[in-house]
Design a protein around this motif. Structure first.
Motif, PDB file in Angstrom:
ATOM      1  N   VAL A  62       0.882  -1.167   0.000  1.00  0.00           N
ATOM      2  CA  VAL A  62       0.000   0.000   0.000  1.00  0.00           C
ATOM      3  C   VAL A  62       0.914   1.209   0.000  1.00  0.00           C
ATOM      4  CG1 VAL A  62      -1.692   1.321   1.320  1.00  0.00           C
ATOM      5  CG2 VAL A  62      -1.856  -1.173   1.220  1.00  0.00           C
ATOM      6  N   GLN A  63       0.656   2.149  -0.905  1.00  0.00           N
ATOM      7  CA  GLN A  63       1.513   3.326  -1.042  1.00  0.00           C
ATOM      8  C   GLN A  63       0.718   4.589  -0.758  1.00  0.00           C
ATOM      9  OE1 GLN A  63       4.501   3.553  -4.195  1.00  0.00           O
ATOM     10  NE2 GLN A  63       3.360   5.317  -4.968  1.00  0.00           N
ATOM     11  N   LEU A  64       1.296   5.478   0.047  1.00  0.00           N
ATOM     12  CA  LEU A  64       0.699   6.772   0.347  1.00  0.00           C
ATOM     13  C   LEU A  64       1.578   7.846  -0.274  1.00  0.00           C
ATOM     14  CD1 LEU A  64       0.157   4.751   2.850  1.00  0.00           C
ATOM     15  CD2 LEU A  64      -0.727   6.790   3.925  1.00  0.00           C
ATOM     16  N   ASP A  65       1.020   8.634  -1.190  1.00  0.00           N
ATOM     17  CA  ASP A  65       1.740   9.734  -1.835  1.00  0.00           C
ATOM     18  C   ASP A  65       1.339  11.045  -1.171  1.00  0.00           C
ATOM     19  OD1 ASP A  65       2.904   8.010  -3.693  1.00  0.00           O
ATOM     20  OD2 ASP A  65       1.269   8.257  -5.111  1.00  0.00           O
ATOM     21  N   PHE A  66       2.316  11.924  -0.979  1.00  0.00           N
ATOM     22  CA  PHE A  66       2.089  13.190  -0.294  1.00  0.00           C
ATOM     23  C   PHE A  66       2.488  14.367  -1.172  1.00  0.00           C
ATOM     24  CE2 PHE A  66       2.463  10.038   2.980  1.00  0.00           C
ATOM     25  CZ  PHE A  66       1.545  10.423   3.929  1.00  0.00           C
ATOM     26  N   GLU A  67       1.869  15.519  -0.903  1.00  0.00           N
ATOM     27  CA  GLU A  67       2.281  16.768  -1.549  1.00  0.00           C
ATOM     28  C   GLU A  67       3.690  17.091  -1.069  1.00  0.00           C
ATOM     29  OE1 GLU A  67       0.633  18.488  -3.783  1.00  0.00           O
ATOM     30  OE2 GLU A  67      -1.238  17.357  -3.649  1.00  0.00           O
ATOM     31  N   ALA A  68       4.501  17.643  -1.950  1.00  0.00           N
ATOM     32  CA  ALA A  68       5.885  17.984  -1.595  1.00  0.00           C
ATOM     33  C   ALA A  68       5.889  19.216  -0.703  1.00  0.00           C
ATOM     34  CB  ALA A  68       6.694  18.229  -2.860  1.00  0.00           C
ATOM     35  N   GLU A  69       6.141  19.010   0.575  1.00  0.00           N
ATOM     36  CA  GLU A  69       6.257  20.143   1.494  1.00  0.00           C
ATOM     37  C   GLU A  69       7.211  19.861   2.644  1.00  0.00           C
ATOM     38  OE1 GLU A  69       2.385  19.318   4.327  1.00  0.00           O
ATOM     39  OE2 GLU A  69       2.229  20.783   2.734  1.00  0.00           O
ATOM     40  N   SER A  70       7.590  18.607   2.843  1.00  0.00           N
ATOM     41  CA  SER A  70       8.529  18.263   3.910  1.00  0.00           C
ATOM     42  C   SER A  70       9.877  17.922   3.303  1.00  0.00           C
ATOM     43  CB  SER A  70       8.012  17.064   4.712  1.00  0.00           C
ATOM     44  OG  SER A  70       6.828  17.396   5.374  1.00  0.00           O
ATOM     45  N   MET A  71      10.941  18.236   4.018  1.00  0.00           N
ATOM     46  CA  MET A  71      12.302  18.020   3.530  1.00  0.00           C
ATOM     47  C   MET A  71      13.147  17.341   4.598  1.00  0.00           C
ATOM     48  SD  MET A  71      12.825  19.700   0.598  1.00  0.00           S
ATOM     49  CE  MET A  71      12.168  21.013  -0.394  1.00  0.00           C
ATOM     50  N   ILE A  72      14.173  16.619   4.140  1.00  0.00           N
ATOM     51  CA  ILE A  72      15.241  16.148   5.022  1.00  0.00           C
ATOM     52  C   ILE A  72      16.560  16.562   4.374  1.00  0.00           C
ATOM     53  CG2 ILE A  72      13.890  14.180   5.855  1.00  0.00           C
ATOM     54  CD1 ILE A  72      15.830  12.399   4.205  1.00  0.00           C
ATOM     55  N   THR A  73      17.627  16.524   5.150  1.00  0.00           N
ATOM     56  CA  THR A  73      18.954  16.828   4.629  1.00  0.00           C
ATOM     57  C   THR A  73      19.853  15.633   4.886  1.00  0.00           C
ATOM     58  OG1 THR A  73      18.651  19.174   5.089  1.00  0.00           O
ATOM     59  CG2 THR A  73      20.914  18.424   4.761  1.00  0.00           C
ATOM     60  N   SER A  74      20.595  15.226   3.853  1.00  0.00           N
ATOM     61  CA  SER A  74      21.557  14.126   3.961  1.00  0.00           C
ATOM     62  C   SER A  74      22.802  14.515   3.188  1.00  0.00           C
ATOM     63  CB  SER A  74      20.948  12.844   3.397  1.00  0.00           C
ATOM     64  OG  SER A  74      21.891  11.790   3.421  1.00  0.00           O
TER      65      SER A  74
ATOM     66  N   ARG B  64      19.433  18.610   0.169  1.00  0.00           N
ATOM     67  CA  ARG B  64      18.027  18.586   0.606  1.00  0.00           C
ATOM     68  C   ARG B  64      17.226  17.630  -0.267  1.00  0.00           C
ATOM     69  NH1 ARG B  64      15.935  23.446   3.452  1.00  0.00           N
ATOM     70  NH2 ARG B  64      14.008  22.771   2.502  1.00  0.00           N
ATOM     71  N   TYR B  65      16.390  16.833   0.384  1.00  0.00           N
ATOM     72  CA  TYR B  65      15.532  15.869  -0.293  1.00  0.00           C
ATOM     73  C   TYR B  65      14.089  16.116   0.108  1.00  0.00           C
ATOM     74  CZ  TYR B  65      19.782  13.269  -1.335  1.00  0.00           C
ATOM     75  OH  TYR B  65      21.016  12.904  -1.800  1.00  0.00           O
ATOM     76  N   GLU B  66      13.179  16.036  -0.846  1.00  0.00           N
ATOM     77  CA  GLU B  66      11.750  16.198  -0.573  1.00  0.00           C
ATOM     78  C   GLU B  66      11.138  14.856  -0.184  1.00  0.00           C
ATOM     79  OE1 GLU B  66       9.399  18.110  -3.595  1.00  0.00           O
ATOM     80  OE2 GLU B  66      11.117  19.300  -4.246  1.00  0.00           O
ATOM     81  N   PHE B  67      10.330  14.876   0.871  1.00  0.00           N
ATOM     82  CA  PHE B  67       9.565  13.692   1.244  1.00  0.00           C
ATOM     83  C   PHE B  67       8.504  13.466   0.177  1.00  0.00           C
ATOM     84  CE2 PHE B  67       5.633  12.230   3.444  1.00  0.00           C
ATOM     85  CZ  PHE B  67       6.022  10.909   3.576  1.00  0.00           C
ATOM     86  N   LYS B  68       8.447  12.265  -0.371  1.00  0.00           N
ATOM     87  CA  LYS B  68       7.558  11.975  -1.494  1.00  0.00           C
ATOM     88  C   LYS B  68       6.451  10.988  -1.130  1.00  0.00           C
ATOM     89  CE  LYS B  68       6.624  12.288  -5.893  1.00  0.00           C
ATOM     90  NZ  LYS B  68       6.018  13.485  -6.401  1.00  0.00           N
ATOM     91  N   ARG B  69       6.831   9.863  -0.548  1.00  0.00           N
ATOM     92  CA  ARG B  69       5.832   8.816  -0.297  1.00  0.00           C
ATOM     93  C   ARG B  69       6.311   7.864   0.781  1.00  0.00           C
ATOM     94  NH1 ARG B  69       8.048   7.225  -5.248  1.00  0.00           N
ATOM     95  NH2 ARG B  69       6.356   8.278  -6.306  1.00  0.00           N
ATOM     96  N   MET B  70       5.398   7.031   1.236  1.00  0.00           N
ATOM     97  CA  MET B  70       5.747   5.902   2.090  1.00  0.00           C
ATOM     98  C   MET B  70       4.952   4.697   1.609  1.00  0.00           C
ATOM     99  SD  MET B  70       3.854   6.709   5.731  1.00  0.00           S
ATOM    100  CE  MET B  70       4.740   8.215   6.012  1.00  0.00           C
ATOM    101  N   HIS B  71       5.558   3.547   1.761  1.00  0.00           N
ATOM    102  CA  HIS B  71       4.860   2.312   1.416  1.00  0.00           C
ATOM    103  C   HIS B  71       5.282   1.225   2.396  1.00  0.00           C
ATOM    104  CE1 HIS B  71       8.431   2.469  -1.325  1.00  0.00           C
ATOM    105  NE2 HIS B  71       8.625   1.278  -0.807  1.00  0.00           N
ATOM    106  N   PHE B  72       4.506   0.152   2.410  1.00  0.00           N
ATOM    107  CA  PHE B  72       4.645  -0.884   3.429  1.00  0.00           C
ATOM    108  C   PHE B  72       4.826  -2.246   2.764  1.00  0.00           C
ATOM    109  CE2 PHE B  72       2.047   2.566   4.847  1.00  0.00           C
ATOM    110  CZ  PHE B  72       2.521   2.846   6.111  1.00  0.00           C
TER     111      PHE B  72
ATOM    112  N   VAL C  91      10.222   7.393   1.440  1.00  0.00           N
ATOM    113  CA  VAL C  91      10.972   7.718   0.225  1.00  0.00           C
ATOM    114  C   VAL C  91      11.102   9.236   0.074  1.00  0.00           C
ATOM    115  CG1 VAL C  91      11.057   7.443  -2.288  1.00  0.00           C
ATOM    116  CG2 VAL C  91      10.087   5.609  -0.860  1.00  0.00           C
ATOM    117  N   ASN C  92      12.342   9.688  -0.058  1.00  0.00           N
ATOM    118  CA  ASN C  92      12.671  11.095  -0.243  1.00  0.00           C
ATOM    119  C   ASN C  92      13.504  11.209  -1.517  1.00  0.00           C
ATOM    120  OD1 ASN C  92      11.989  12.145   2.669  1.00  0.00           O
ATOM    121  ND2 ASN C  92      13.115  10.246   2.897  1.00  0.00           N
ATOM    122  N   TYR C  93      13.330  12.290  -2.282  1.00  0.00           N
ATOM    123  CA  TYR C  93      14.100  12.420  -3.521  1.00  0.00           C
ATOM    124  C   TYR C  93      14.593  13.842  -3.726  1.00  0.00           C
ATOM    125  CZ  TYR C  93      10.516  14.936  -6.094  1.00  0.00           C
ATOM    126  OH  TYR C  93       9.648  15.898  -6.525  1.00  0.00           O
ATOM    127  N   ARG C  94      15.612  13.936  -4.577  1.00  0.00           N
ATOM    128  CA  ARG C  94      16.167  15.219  -4.993  1.00  0.00           C
ATOM    129  C   ARG C  94      16.166  15.236  -6.515  1.00  0.00           C
ATOM    130  NH1 ARG C  94      20.916  16.664  -6.943  1.00  0.00           N
ATOM    131  NH2 ARG C  94      22.075  14.845  -6.264  1.00  0.00           N
TER     132      ARG C  94
END
Length: 76
Positions: A13-25, A29-37, A57-60
């Motif tokens: 099951v995949q949950l897609d989100f609007e791009a508004e959260s970020m992480i740094t690695s 900077r990477y945008e939070f995109k989705r989560m799945h199980f 899942v986060n992407y740049r």
């Protein structure tokens, strides 16, 4: 976080989100995109496969021509 879409992809099951959260690695900077199980988990912890695993899942986006998408995936 604004939930954009929930999909049943048969194996997850995949949950897609609007791009508004970020992480740094590594300073990027990477945008939070989705989560799945996954059931069973994809990975072992101390030799044990658990009943479920979540991937965050986060992407740049590419920074220059010829570059490609870069991902940071956090497994929990």
């Amino acid at each position: 976080m604004l939930l954009k879409k929930i999909e049943n992809l048969e194996h997850t099951v995949q949950l897609d989100f609007e791009a508004e959260s970020m992480i740094t690695s590594d300073g990027m900077r990477y945008e939070f995109k989705r989560m799945h199980f996954y059931t069973l988990s994809d990975h072992l912890v101390d030799g044990v496969r658990y009943p479920m695993e979540m991937h965050i899942v986060n992407y740049r986006a590419p920074l220059y021509e010829g570059d490609h998408l870069h991902y940071v995936v956090i497994g929990v």
